[in-house]
Every structure is written in C-alpha cells, then in structure tokens.
Design an enzyme around this catalytic site. Sequence first.
Site, PDB file in Angstrom:
ATOM      1  N   HIS B 264      -0.908   8.298   7.490  1.00 52.44           N
ATOM      2  CA  HIS B 264      -0.612   6.966   6.930  1.00 52.44           C
ATOM      3  C   HIS B 264      -1.820   6.431   6.147  1.00 52.44           C
ATOM      4  O   HIS B 264      -1.701   6.067   4.971  1.00 52.44           O
ATOM      5  CB  HIS B 264      -0.261   6.021   8.088  1.00 52.44           C
ATOM      6  CG  HIS B 264      -0.037   4.593   7.681  1.00 52.44           C
ATOM      7  ND1 HIS B 264       1.209   4.063   7.463  1.00 52.44           N
ATOM      8  CD2 HIS B 264      -0.906   3.576   7.463  1.00 52.44           C
ATOM      9  CE1 HIS B 264       1.106   2.788   7.106  1.00 52.44           C
ATOM     10  NE2 HIS B 264      -0.175   2.466   7.108  1.00 52.44           N
ATOM     11  N   GLU B 265      -2.970   6.413   6.797  1.00 54.13           N
ATOM     12  CA  GLU B 265      -4.166   5.866   6.135  1.00 54.13           C
ATOM     13  C   GLU B 265      -4.565   6.710   4.925  1.00 54.13           C
ATOM     14  O   GLU B 265      -5.148   6.208   3.964  1.00 54.13           O
ATOM     15  CB  GLU B 265      -5.340   5.769   7.123  1.00 54.13           C
ATOM     16  CG  GLU B 265      -5.107   4.873   8.344  1.00 54.13           C
ATOM     17  CD  GLU B 265      -4.759   3.425   8.016  1.00 54.13           C
ATOM     18  OE1 GLU B 265      -5.106   2.960   6.916  1.00 54.13           O
ATOM     19  OE2 GLU B 265      -4.095   2.774   8.852  1.00 54.13           O
ATOM     20  N   GLU B 294       1.026  -0.455   1.015  1.00 54.65           N
ATOM     21  CA  GLU B 294       1.807   0.096   2.130  1.00 54.65           C
ATOM     22  C   GLU B 294       2.836   1.105   1.632  1.00 54.65           C
ATOM     23  O   GLU B 294       3.193   2.043   2.341  1.00 54.65           O
ATOM     24  CB  GLU B 294       2.503  -1.025   2.916  1.00 54.65           C
ATOM     25  CG  GLU B 294       1.561  -1.909   3.733  1.00 54.65           C
ATOM     26  CD  GLU B 294       0.742  -1.132   4.747  1.00 54.65           C
ATOM     27  OE1 GLU B 294       1.245  -0.149   5.326  1.00 54.65           O
ATOM     28  OE2 GLU B 294      -0.430  -1.515   4.968  1.00 54.65           O
TER      29      GLU B 294
END
Lengths: 495, 495
Positions: B264-265, B294
């Site tokens: 995700h990061e 996001e």
Amino acid sequence: MSTTTAYDDLCRRHERQHRLAHLQSIASWDQSANMPAKGNEARSLALAEMGGLLHQLATDGALKELLARAEGEALDEVQRANLREMQRAWRASNALPQALVEAKSLANSRCEHAWRSQRPANDWAGYVENLREVVRLHREEAKFLADSSGLGLYDALMDQYEPGMRAAEVDRVFGDLRSWLPGLIRDVQAKQAQETTLQPVGPFSKAAQRALGHDAMQLMGFDFEAGRLDESAHPFCGGVPEDVRMTTRYREDSFMQSLMGTIHETGHGRYEQNLRRDWLGQPIANARSMGLHESQSLSFEMQLGSHPAFASLLRPLLVKHLGDQPAFEEGNLHRLLTRVHPGYIRVDADEVTYPAHVILRYEIERPLIEGLIEVDDIPALWDAKMMELLGLDTRGNYKDGCMQDVHWGGGLFGYFPCYTLGAMYAAQWFAAMRREMPDLDARIARGELSAVFDWLNAKIWSQGSRYETPELVQRASGETLNPAHFKAHLQSRYL
Amino acid sequence: MSTTTAYDDLCRRHERQHRLAHLQSIASWDQSANMPAKGNEARSLALAEMGGLLHQLATDGALKELLARAEGEALDEVQRANLREMQRAWRASNALPQALVEAKSLANSRCEHAWRSQRPANDWAGYVENLREVVRLHREEAKFLADSSGLGLYDALMDQYEPGMRAAEVDRVFGDLRSWLPGLIRDVQAKQAQETTLQPVGPFSKAAQRALGHDAMQLMGFDFEAGRLDESAHPFCGGVPEDVRMTTRYREDSFMQSLMGTIHETGHGRYEQNLRRDWLGQPIANARSMGLHESQSLSFEMQLGSHPAFASLLRPLLVKHLGDQPAFEEGNLHRLLTRVHPGYIRVDADEVTYPAHVILRYEIERPLIEGLIEVDDIPALWDAKMMELLGLDTRGNYKDGCMQDVHWGGGLFGYFPCYTLGAMYAAQWFAAMRREMPDLDARIARGELSAVFDWLNAKIWSQGSRYETPELVQRASGETLNPAHFKAHLQSRYL
C-alpha cells in the site's frame, strides 16, 4: 510599552535559533545515517537554506544594539555568561557574508556525500575537485574571521571549535609531544613485542556487534530514552542534547573498532545528555568546546578503556554476545585494549600513536588554510609525514590515507588539534579524580564507574558553557591545561 | 532596476519554503520512526517553530500584491498552473493566525506522541485530554477557513486534502455505498464460508518479514536509491519526493498486514518518486490530492493485490523468505488476499469492509468539527456504528476502537473520506486501463506490472498538480469521478 529587557529579547531570539537548529541537526544526522543517494541534492539545498536562515537570524540588524543595551542591564552571573556567549556568536556570525555561509554549506554537503562512494573507490582525483572548492571557501572564511577578530588565519578557524586556543600554544604543546612521542612508541612496541596476545577469531555478525554495542553503552551509562545508536560511513555523535544520535560502523572480521568507537561516542553522548536541562535553549547550556568534548569521549575510550580493570567489566559482555574464546581472557583482553601499533586509520588508532595522526593533520591543514600549500600537495605531504611519524607507507592508498575521514571535505579546518587537547584534558581529569578519590582505581575495579561519571557530571557536563575554558579547567582540576598529566598517563599505563 | 517579474519572485519564495519544508518532513518522519521518548518535547517545539516560520513566509505581506501582479503577466500554461496553486496556498494560509498554526502543531505533536504509549495501555482517559485540545484548535481552524472561503466548517477542512470536494458530494457517494455495502459484505461472506482457506503458520521473524517487504517493494518498482522502509507505530509514507520514507510495523504471528501495508505505502511512494523531477520546487510538482494519493496506494494494495494473478507473483517471495507451506499455494494465497472479514482495525481491513470504517469516521468527525458532538461522545458513537456497520462489539476496547490510529490526534480532520474516494478512483483507473489495453489482465498474469505502472506514471504521477482534480481525472480516464466502477470492481472480484 512592554517592560521587556534587551536581554530577554536576545534570549527569545536565541531560543528561536536553537529550535530551528534542532531540525538542522536531525536532518544532518539523517543525511549520514539514513539518506539514500538520490536524496542528497535536495537535502543539501535544504540544509544550505537553513544555514542561510540561521545566519540571517544571527546577523539581524537589531542585535548589535540589543547586545550593547543588555551590557548595561542588571544581570546575574548566569545571565552575564549567556550574554558573553551571545556576543561571541554574534562576532563570529557577523564576520561572514551570508552568501559565503550558504556556499560553504552546499560545498561541504556535496563533498561529504560524494566522499561516501569516492572513498571505497580510492578516487582521489574525483574527491580533490570537490575538496578544492571547500578549501577555497574556508580560506575565504578564515580571511573574514581573521579580519574581524585580529587573529591569524588558522587561529580564526580554530577559535570556532576551541575558543581561546592559539596556534602558538598548539605549536608549543605539539612540539613537546613530538620530542618524546616517537621514542615512547618505540619503547612500548619493544615491551609489547615480549608479550603474547591472542587475536579474537571472527566472523562477528553485525547483529551480535550491535547488541554488544548497546550493552557497552548501557555499561557507560547512556540513556536510551534520550538517544540511539545507528550506522554511518564515519562514526560521529550528532543529534540534540534531548535526543543524542550516535553512529558506528561494523566490520564482520573485527569487533574492537566498532566497540571502542561506540564507547568513545558514548562519552560525547553523555556530555550532551547531561547538559543542564533547565538551561537548554540558552547559550550556556551548550558544551564548552570541542577539546572539552573530546576529553569526555577519551575519558571513556582511553582513560577507562585502557584501565587495568576495564577488561573484567567488558569480558561478560563479549562472552554474552560473541561467545567465549581464549582471546577474551581478562589479561589478554587488557593487552588487546592497550595494544600499540602504528596504523593508517586515525579513528582506529591506539592512545599512544593517536597524537601522531593529529600532528600530521595539523601540519597539513594549517599551511593549507594559510595558502602555503594547495590541495594537490596533500598526498605527497601525507605520505612523507606518515613515514616520518609512524613509519608507514601510504603512497597511492588515498582510501586509508588523506581520504580516510571527511573532516576536511566537511570543512572542519582547525578541529583536529582538539582531539589531542582532549586527550590531555582527559588525563588531567583522572589525575584530579585520583587526588580527590584515592580509592578511585579500586572503585573502578569493583565496577563502580559512577565514581567517574559523577565527577565528570559535576565538574564538566553540568557546567555547560557557564565559564570560559581556562576557568572551567581550573575549577574542575585545580590547574589550567597541563600536558604533563598526559605524558605521565601514557608512561605509567604503557611502560 | 532588475527586470524580475512578480511570477519569478513568487517562484523563488516558493522554492525557499519548499526547502525548509524538506527539513520539517524529515524531522517529522524521524519523530515517528526513530525518536526516543525524551526527545519529543524539544522536537515538538522545533517543529512548531518551523510551522510558524513557514506560515510566516506563506503570509508575507508582499505576497498579495505579487500574486495580483503575476495575474497580469504573460505566463504559459505551466506557469499559470503554478500561479493557481500559489493562490490556493495563499488563501488557505492567510485565513489562519500564526498563533493558531503554532498551537495546532504543538498540540498535534503532543497528542500523537502520548498516543504511542496510551494506545497499548488502552488509556482513553489520558488520550481524551490531549484530543480535547486538538479538537478545540481544529474547530477554530475550521471557523477561520470557513469564514475566508465561504465553505461549511467541515468542507473547509476537507478542502485542504481534497480540493474541491464537498460534504454534500461525500454524503451522496457514501449514501449510495451505505445502500449496497452491508448486503455485499453479507453475500461475500456467505460465498467465502463455502471455501476452505488455510492460514499461514507462524511465527515469522521480523528480519524475514523485513526482507520480504523489501522484495515486494522491488516487485512494485520502488526505487531504493530514492527512499527506504523503516518501522513506526502507525504505518505511513513520508519524507520528500527525492527521498521517500515509508514505514510499516511487524507482528511475528502474522506477516500479511505488514506485507500488504508495505505494498500500500509503495503506491504512495511511487507517486512521490515519479513526480516530475524538473518541476520539483514548483507547486505543480506536488501530488494532486490525498484522494488521488490513496488511489495510488489502493491501485497497488487492492486493485493489484486482489488480482487473480497476483498470488503467483507473490508466492516465490513468500517461499524465499518464509519457507514453503501449504497456505502459500497460489489458489489459497489468492483466497487469503481477498478474504472479507469485518474487523476492528481500519488499516488491516479488506477492500470490501474498508469503506464501512471510513463511513464511521466521517459520521463522527463531521459533527465533531461542527460542534454537534464532543470528544467524550466518541466512544459511544464508535461502539454503536461499529455494531451497526460491521456487527462488532468494541465497548471498552479503545485500543482497537477510536484509539487505533492517530489521525484525529494528529489533527487530520477531513482526511478520512479521501481513503474511499481513492478506492473509487483506483477502480476507475483500472477500468480505463482495460479499455485502453484489452490484454491488461493477461499482461499482469505474465508479471508485466509495468503495463500498470507506465499508465499510472503517464496519467497521474507525472502530471503532479498541473490540472485541477476533475480535469486530471477526466484526462486520465475519460470521465469525472464515477463510483459505479468501484461497485463493479467489488462485485466482479468478490462475488
């Protein structure tokens, strides 16, 4: 109208600079300990911007009058000391044009960063191009500082690190050292040639060394809630007093350099961690000088590290983290800790040969700043002096020669003498401690290192910059700098 | 006289702020990833000082006239976009008094830091005292921003993260979500109840997970010369575009949270790493919005992570670092990656239940900022909504309830909707990619993730803030925000 005094105004301004400098310290530490290669350009620009801003604040037009007005205000002794330090800082900052401050920061950052990959590649040709610019800017700086202070070019730079110290005094002290040090090195080597010393057998994993280093820091009283240990190409102690950032480097074939380097930096770290909390943000909270700082790291690494009882304190930690082996027997360990052996690398040097490294640097950097030699002359001078002082051939080996550390590349001209002044101060502290505490060595042998730490805390750490160096030294040890203690220490410990 | 334009002057000022903000970013990352407890007070003061300074620069009296003059200068499209972003920043900064900016920074820092130890201790009573002050200051901020922009209180805060987005639009989109999400969650759970899924058997050492995370970042194209992965209590992606600082946290009994959190990061990280280098220091170099940000992390974690072919790309990494086990068989691994299970922790939530967490936060933070509820009301509301939306009992469990993350404590009110807007954008990107590349899924199955990365780079990363969000979205995908893609994605992947 407000009744704020000029002194209060100065303090608020100082506190602001202090807070902004905090960010600079952490970002600089990060640059050495964490930052990947592609981050350097932006980091260097950011640090240069902050350097310029801090310089701008330090040269604000209002300061001159505020300092003059504060002179006439009713101040107590502590406030008076703060004012003295603010005046010192003001004089140093106002001697330099802002463009020079920014250019220096940028050139130092670039040179340091490139050095990280140039050193392993033994790339003197690449390094010298960056170094040339660094030297050019620091000669300019020396000129500005000398013009404003009336000091000599080299004295003007050294005064930033060791206020009040002069090249004439360094010449005197180093001249004396040069007269007996080579003989002492020969005598110690002859004595040690009779001894059998077992070498530790590696490899020693990084993880084990890291854990060993942490335990050694604990033994030396480091507060892990106010600091940490990381890795960098060149070990140093950075960060801020509330959050000390020590670094080390590991080699899997040998743990001693990293371990004793860590103990060395812990001395710096404890000085910072024990500066008076209620003073933080005021100028007198700062450590007194670089020589005084080195006197703490060397009190830890050398005065304690070479103490006959230290091996017994270290042995359980080695066994715990590296497993037991014959080399860790206490007598052998002490011999390892006091082994004298001329080598290339200053930071790995033993206590006896170390001053030779410093004399060499001093004898090169002083004429370099004075314009008597150029950067291209460094390797040949280095080779000649290493041969003369330590009998070592460094030709073509820049990596372990003049590129071994990044002081010059980072612009730290005038700093090197502090190391040996620090060694002299450290010997003087222990001489004073032994006069005050005749059972000091017995207490160290019992592992009561707090006897040492408490003395250093009371006499040095907690005093910050309250007094000028000679007064601090006098109050701590009953006399001003006396190099005889260093000579006596080396003779009694190594002969 | 110089012929410098007002626009050039504005650019130089912006660059200065950009450089100083670099130090703030790194020091903030360090505060979360490295800083020991006793460093916090000084760090908070330093960051607050810098926050105040940046605010001072952003509200400099000369800016108003410079911005007005630049309006009338001959500017190309890129310069025009820079000016638009500078005007946006000027309006936002000038709405707030400097004292409020500093007080917020200080209160946020204190609350965040205390949360680090209060969360494991489940200490709501301690946390709420700090949070009360944070909320008080952010209500004040919302009032100032709303007064200056004419927006509602909550809109004024949300506009900082997702420029142009309004609560009315969020109400519409979340209202639609609320209508079908609980049913979808039930249907997916019913379907998955028929499947047998093996759980990985631990423990999984931190060192192995760290190495696995690094390999996963490599798979996702992270540039390790321009960033790193460390640990912190709450995973985030910080640093600067040239030096991205990602963090994760490890649990030895489970590796999936850390692994998928890292992926995700990495989506955030690659967005930052691929902002146009030649624009850096200009406003248009910045990522467009938090929702867009996001959409990148969720493109990585969810759109790719739940892709039927992703398990075959991940499996060799798991086997390499954790050893083989039946749970790592590809079919089982895909089932693990797409397992839907209502849980307490938002950052660990699957793609299907995640929006429920966001709806809950939105439904609490909006009335909180509007003054309709107080911080003391949070736990009861939290408990009720968790029961209603996910059927979970959180009473007394603050640690895994309203103290699970530190967004509110850190003052990020108006941020939460961005997560679900990001999920919708991500689905929209993949729908557009599939229209442009009919063989996209086959290419992903062959491990050619560059098909995805190149599209994202061309359409999003390299575009920075050149266009307003609706125009960027339109240019990238041929339409403005269309939540139907998200619904279609969830239905096709999970039912």
